[in-house]
Design a protein around this motif. Structure first.
Motif, PDB file in Angstrom:
ATOM      1  N   VAL A  89       0.857  -1.174   0.029  1.00 48.64           N
ATOM      2  CA  VAL A  89       0.079   0.079  -0.009  1.00 48.64           C
ATOM      3  C   VAL A  89       0.708   1.210  -0.050  1.00 48.64           C
ATOM      4  CG1 VAL A  89      -1.703   1.120   1.231  1.00 48.64           C
ATOM      5  CG2 VAL A  89      -1.886  -1.204   1.116  1.00 48.64           C
ATOM      6  N   LEU A  90       2.000   1.421   0.853  1.00 54.87           N
ATOM      7  CA  LEU A  90       2.635   2.201   0.914  1.00 54.87           C
ATOM      8  C   LEU A  90       3.375   2.633  -0.387  1.00 54.87           C
ATOM      9  CD1 LEU A  90       4.149   4.850   2.606  1.00 54.87           C
ATOM     10  CD2 LEU A  90       6.038   3.163   3.332  1.00 54.87           C
ATOM     11  N   THR A 155      -9.484  11.127  10.286  1.00 55.59           N
ATOM     12  CA  THR A 155      -8.686  11.863   9.023  1.00 55.59           C
ATOM     13  C   THR A 155      -9.716  12.218   8.109  1.00 55.59           C
ATOM     14  OG1 THR A 155      -7.066  10.047   9.519  1.00 55.59           O
ATOM     15  CG2 THR A 155      -6.921  11.376   7.377  1.00 55.59           C
ATOM     16  N   PHE A 156     -10.569  11.419   7.685  1.00 52.90           N
ATOM     17  CA  PHE A 156     -11.765  11.833   6.593  1.00 52.90           C
ATOM     18  C   PHE A 156     -12.319  13.187   7.300  1.00 52.90           C
ATOM     19  CE2 PHE A 156     -16.327  11.793   5.572  1.00 52.90           C
ATOM     20  CZ  PHE A 156     -15.866  12.203   4.313  1.00 52.90           C
ATOM     21  N   THR A 157     -12.566  13.098   8.429  1.00 54.85           N
ATOM     22  CA  THR A 157     -13.579  14.389   8.922  1.00 54.85           C
ATOM     23  C   THR A 157     -12.794  15.573   9.077  1.00 54.85           C
ATOM     24  OG1 THR A 157     -14.791  12.761  10.412  1.00 54.85           O
ATOM     25  CG2 THR A 157     -14.928  15.240  11.041  1.00 54.85           C
ATOM     26  N   ILE A 158     -11.453  15.537   9.495  1.00 52.53           N
ATOM     27  CA  ILE A 158     -10.631  16.598   9.521  1.00 52.53           C
ATOM     28  C   ILE A 158     -10.119  17.070   8.059  1.00 52.53           C
ATOM     29  CG2 ILE A 158      -8.363  17.528  10.329  1.00 52.53           C
ATOM     30  CD1 ILE A 158      -8.946  15.989  12.896  1.00 52.53           C
ATOM     31  N   GLU A 190       0.406  14.206   7.596  1.00 46.95           N
ATOM     32  CA  GLU A 190       0.836  14.177   9.024  1.00 46.95           C
ATOM     33  C   GLU A 190       0.083  13.337   9.851  1.00 46.95           C
ATOM     34  OE1 GLU A 190       2.283  15.647  12.834  1.00 46.95           O
ATOM     35  OE2 GLU A 190       2.760  16.130  10.677  1.00 46.95           O
ATOM     36  N   PHE A 191      -1.280  13.247   9.214  1.00 46.77           N
ATOM     37  CA  PHE A 191      -1.954  12.143  10.198  1.00 46.77           C
ATOM     38  C   PHE A 191      -1.320  10.589   9.795  1.00 46.77           C
ATOM     39  CE2 PHE A 191      -5.307  15.121  11.321  1.00 46.77           C
ATOM     40  CZ  PHE A 191      -5.828  14.558  12.455  1.00 46.77           C
ATOM     41  N   ALA A 192      -1.206  10.526   8.567  1.00 44.36           N
ATOM     42  CA  ALA A 192      -0.442   9.386   8.026  1.00 44.36           C
ATOM     43  C   ALA A 192       0.837   8.897   8.919  1.00 44.36           C
ATOM     44  CB  ALA A 192      -0.235   9.318   6.476  1.00 44.36           C
ATOM     45  N   GLY A 193       1.566   9.936   9.110  1.00 51.10           N
ATOM     46  CA  GLY A 193       2.975   9.879   9.629  1.00 51.10           C
ATOM     47  C   GLY A 193       2.654   9.480  11.147  1.00 51.10           C
ATOM     48  N   LEU A 194       1.506  10.018  11.902  1.00 49.49           N
ATOM     49  CA  LEU A 194       1.458   9.797  13.207  1.00 49.49           C
ATOM     50  C   LEU A 194       0.909   8.458  13.345  1.00 49.49           C
ATOM     51  CD1 LEU A 194      -0.503  13.234  14.315  1.00 49.49           C
ATOM     52  CD2 LEU A 194       1.916  12.165  15.116  1.00 49.49           C
ATOM     53  N   TYR A 195       0.026   8.011  12.320  1.00 47.48           N
ATOM     54  CA  TYR A 195      -0.654   6.650  12.513  1.00 47.48           C
ATOM     55  C   TYR A 195       0.820   5.646  12.501  1.00 47.48           C
ATOM     56  CZ  TYR A 195      -2.897   2.261  11.253  1.00 47.48           C
ATOM     57  OH  TYR A 195      -3.391   1.010  11.386  1.00 47.48           O
ATOM     58  N   LEU A 196       1.383   5.657  11.494  1.00 51.29           N
ATOM     59  CA  LEU A 196       2.619   4.966  11.226  1.00 51.29           C
ATOM     60  C   LEU A 196       3.484   5.048  12.564  1.00 51.29           C
ATOM     61  CD1 LEU A 196       3.840   5.257   7.848  1.00 51.29           C
ATOM     62  CD2 LEU A 196       2.574   3.418   8.604  1.00 51.29           C
ATOM     63  N   ALA A 197       3.857   5.974  13.106  1.00 51.38           N
ATOM     64  CA  ALA A 197       4.711   6.532  14.246  1.00 51.38           C
ATOM     65  C   ALA A 197       4.123   5.686  15.528  1.00 51.38           C
ATOM     66  CB  ALA A 197       4.898   7.718  14.688  1.00 51.38           C
ATOM     67  N   ILE A 198       2.713   5.737  15.763  1.00 45.25           N
ATOM     68  CA  ILE A 198       2.128   5.332  16.771  1.00 45.25           C
ATOM     69  C   ILE A 198       2.118   3.779  16.695  1.00 45.25           C
ATOM     70  CG2 ILE A 198      -0.003   5.128  18.420  1.00 45.25           C
ATOM     71  CD1 ILE A 198      -0.346   8.137  17.481  1.00 45.25           C
ATOM     72  N   GLY A 199       1.827   3.574  15.617  1.00 41.84           N
ATOM     73  CA  GLY A 199       1.856   2.052  15.429  1.00 41.84           C
ATOM     74  C   GLY A 199       3.168   1.181  15.749  1.00 41.84           C
ATOM     75  N   GLY A 200       4.132   1.816  15.707  1.00 41.69           N
ATOM     76  CA  GLY A 200       5.557   1.110  16.173  1.00 41.69           C
ATOM     77  C   GLY A 200       5.287   0.762  17.656  1.00 41.69           C
ATOM     78  N   ILE A 201       4.600   1.308  18.336  1.00 38.23           N
ATOM     79  CA  ILE A 201       4.116   0.851  19.831  1.00 38.23           C
ATOM     80  C   ILE A 201       3.617  -0.595  19.895  1.00 38.23           C
ATOM     81  CG2 ILE A 201       3.025   1.281  21.908  1.00 38.23           C
ATOM     82  CD1 ILE A 201       3.180   4.211  21.434  1.00 38.23           C
ATOM     83  N   PHE A 202       2.726  -0.821  18.909  1.00 37.84           N
ATOM     84  CA  PHE A 202       2.152  -2.141  18.593  1.00 37.84           C
ATOM     85  C   PHE A 202       2.907  -3.212  17.805  1.00 37.84           C
ATOM     86  CE2 PHE A 202      -0.877   1.308  19.537  1.00 37.84           C
ATOM     87  CZ  PHE A 202      -1.638   0.778  20.765  1.00 37.84           C
ATOM     88  N   GLY A 203       4.084  -2.722  17.559  1.00 43.03           N
ATOM     89  CA  GLY A 203       4.780  -3.679  16.586  1.00 43.03           C
ATOM     90  C   GLY A 203       4.722  -3.546  15.109  1.00 43.03           C
ATOM     91  N   GLN A 204       4.112  -2.523  14.846  1.00 42.76           N
ATOM     92  CA  GLN A 204       4.035  -2.088  13.341  1.00 42.76           C
ATOM     93  C   GLN A 204       5.204  -1.660  12.772  1.00 42.76           C
ATOM     94  OE1 GLN A 204       0.840  -2.677  11.723  1.00 42.76           O
ATOM     95  NE2 GLN A 204       0.428  -3.565  13.691  1.00 42.76           N
ATOM     96  N   ARG A 205       5.333  -2.221  11.379  1.00 43.88           N
ATOM     97  CA  ARG A 205       6.519  -1.568  10.817  1.00 43.88           C
ATOM     98  C   ARG A 205       6.594  -0.335  10.349  1.00 43.88           C
ATOM     99  NH1 ARG A 205       7.584  -6.186   6.519  1.00 43.88           N
ATOM    100  NH2 ARG A 205       5.299  -5.718   6.112  1.00 43.88           N
ATOM    101  N   LEU A 206       7.777   0.242   9.791  1.00 41.46           N
ATOM    102  CA  LEU A 206       7.823   1.684   9.100  1.00 41.46           C
ATOM    103  C   LEU A 206       7.710   2.715  10.071  1.00 41.46           C
ATOM    104  CD1 LEU A 206       6.041   0.836   5.782  1.00 41.46           C
ATOM    105  CD2 LEU A 206       8.598   0.929   6.412  1.00 41.46           C
ATOM    106  N   TRP A 207       7.726   2.440  11.517  1.00 38.37           N
ATOM    107  CA  TRP A 207       7.301   3.652  12.429  1.00 38.37           C
ATOM    108  C   TRP A 207       8.308   4.707  12.340  1.00 38.37           C
ATOM    109  CZ3 TRP A 207      10.870   4.958  16.359  1.00 38.37           C
ATOM    110  CH2 TRP A 207      11.750   4.321  16.295  1.00 38.37           C
ATOM    111  N   GLN A 208       9.595   4.387  11.976  1.00 34.31           N
ATOM    112  CA  GLN A 208      10.472   5.369  11.708  1.00 34.31           C
ATOM    113  C   GLN A 208      10.418   6.291  10.565  1.00 34.31           C
ATOM    114  OE1 GLN A 208      11.186   2.067  11.688  1.00 34.31           O
ATOM    115  NE2 GLN A 208      12.966   1.301  12.778  1.00 34.31           N
ATOM    116  N   LEU A 209       9.730   5.724   9.547  1.00 36.38           N
ATOM    117  CA  LEU A 209       9.385   6.750   8.578  1.00 36.38           C
ATOM    118  C   LEU A 209       8.348   7.580   9.105  1.00 36.38           C
ATOM    119  CD1 LEU A 209       9.265   7.629   5.635  1.00 36.38           C
ATOM    120  CD2 LEU A 209       7.746   5.443   5.192  1.00 36.38           C
ATOM    121  N   GLY A 210       7.322   7.123   9.748  1.00 35.70           N
ATOM    122  CA  GLY A 210       5.923   7.763   9.957  1.00 35.70           C
ATOM    123  C   GLY A 210       6.678   8.963  11.036  1.00 35.70           C
TER     124      GLY A 210
END
Length: 243
Positions: A89-90, A155-158, A190-210
């Motif tokens: 997707v990325l 994200t859609f609403t904002i 910005e919302f996409a970056g925050l989602y990826l960054a916070i996802g790192g807490i739950f073991g998601q990849r690409l948190w550094q990029l986020g």
């Protein structure tokens, strides 16, 4: 979870596929409506929408094959997306962003304005994709699916609100006579970056990029603010030079 909506013998209708189809249709409506309000050619609007889907699919598939080549293995499996599904997707979104710029230039449309309309349509599709993921149980944890759905709705609403009202934001307009387009696109980023960054807490990849995206995007927004902010920055730099 309700991955299968209807099962009639060998025929199965999956919730994820139905919701994705609905999401793409609703996204097309939003894209067409925003383009019509901007007086863009309707044929070009439809061409751009379906070409963007094609670019996303092809580029995303290539990205998936390159990053999972040991699993895909052969040219047949790379092409047989239904038998061996998978899309990065990325990478697909990166291809979509490049296509939107090239398409806007080809049509002689404002690039940032096209980008703002595209992220609204993309946000719509992501909401339905998030709902489909929740029904389908795409991730092993329902909390992750629920979190993704909540992120897409927020994200859609904002993004929709920002695209509609950014011209009236005094802090963004500054002393310029007209606020610059692109704020909705940057807010989405910005919302996409925050989602990826916070996802790192739950073991998601690409948190550094986020994290990098989440830190850089506010600076880009700042640089696009009207003359008042630019003037303050210029005064500050002149004071530093004098010292």
């Amino acid at each position: 979870m309700l991955p299968i909506l209807v099962s009639l013998g060998p025929v199965k209708i999956y919730a994820y596929g139905v919701l994705i189809a609905i999401g793409l249709f609703v996204a097309l409506y939003y894209w067409w409506k925003m383009g019509r309000d901007e007086h863009w050619d309707e044929i070009a609007l439809f061409d751009g929408y379906f070409l963007s889907l094609l670019v996303f699919g092809v580029v995303g598939r290539i990205g998936y094959v390159l990053t999972h080549y040991s699993d895909v293995g052969t040219l047949y499996r790379s092409i047989a997306i239904l038998s061996y599904p998978g899309i990065n997707v990325l990478v697909g979104l990166c291809g979509l962003a490049i296509f939107s710029v090239l398409f806007a230039r080809y049509q002689d449309w404002p690039e940032w304005k096209v980008s703002d309309a595209m992220v609204v349509a993309l946000s719509v599709a992501l909401v339905f994709g998030g709902l489909g993921s929740l029904f389908n149980g795409t991730n092993p944890s329902w909390q992750i699916n629920a979190g993704f759905l909540a992120w897409t709705i927020l994200t859609f609403t904002i993004v929709v609100r920002v695209r509609k009202n950014f011209r009236f934001y005094s802090w963004y307009k500054g002393e310029s006579s007209v606020a610059q387009d692109g704020l909705a696109s940057l807010v989405f980023l910005e919302f996409a970056g925050l989602y990826l960054a916070i996802g790192g807490i739950f073991g998601q990849r690409l948190w550094q990029l986020g994290l990098v995206v989440a830190l850089i995007t506010p600076y880009v927004i700042y640089r696009r603010v009207g003359r008042r902010e630019a003037g303050l920055w210029g005064k500050l730099m002149s004071v530093i030079r004098r010292k």
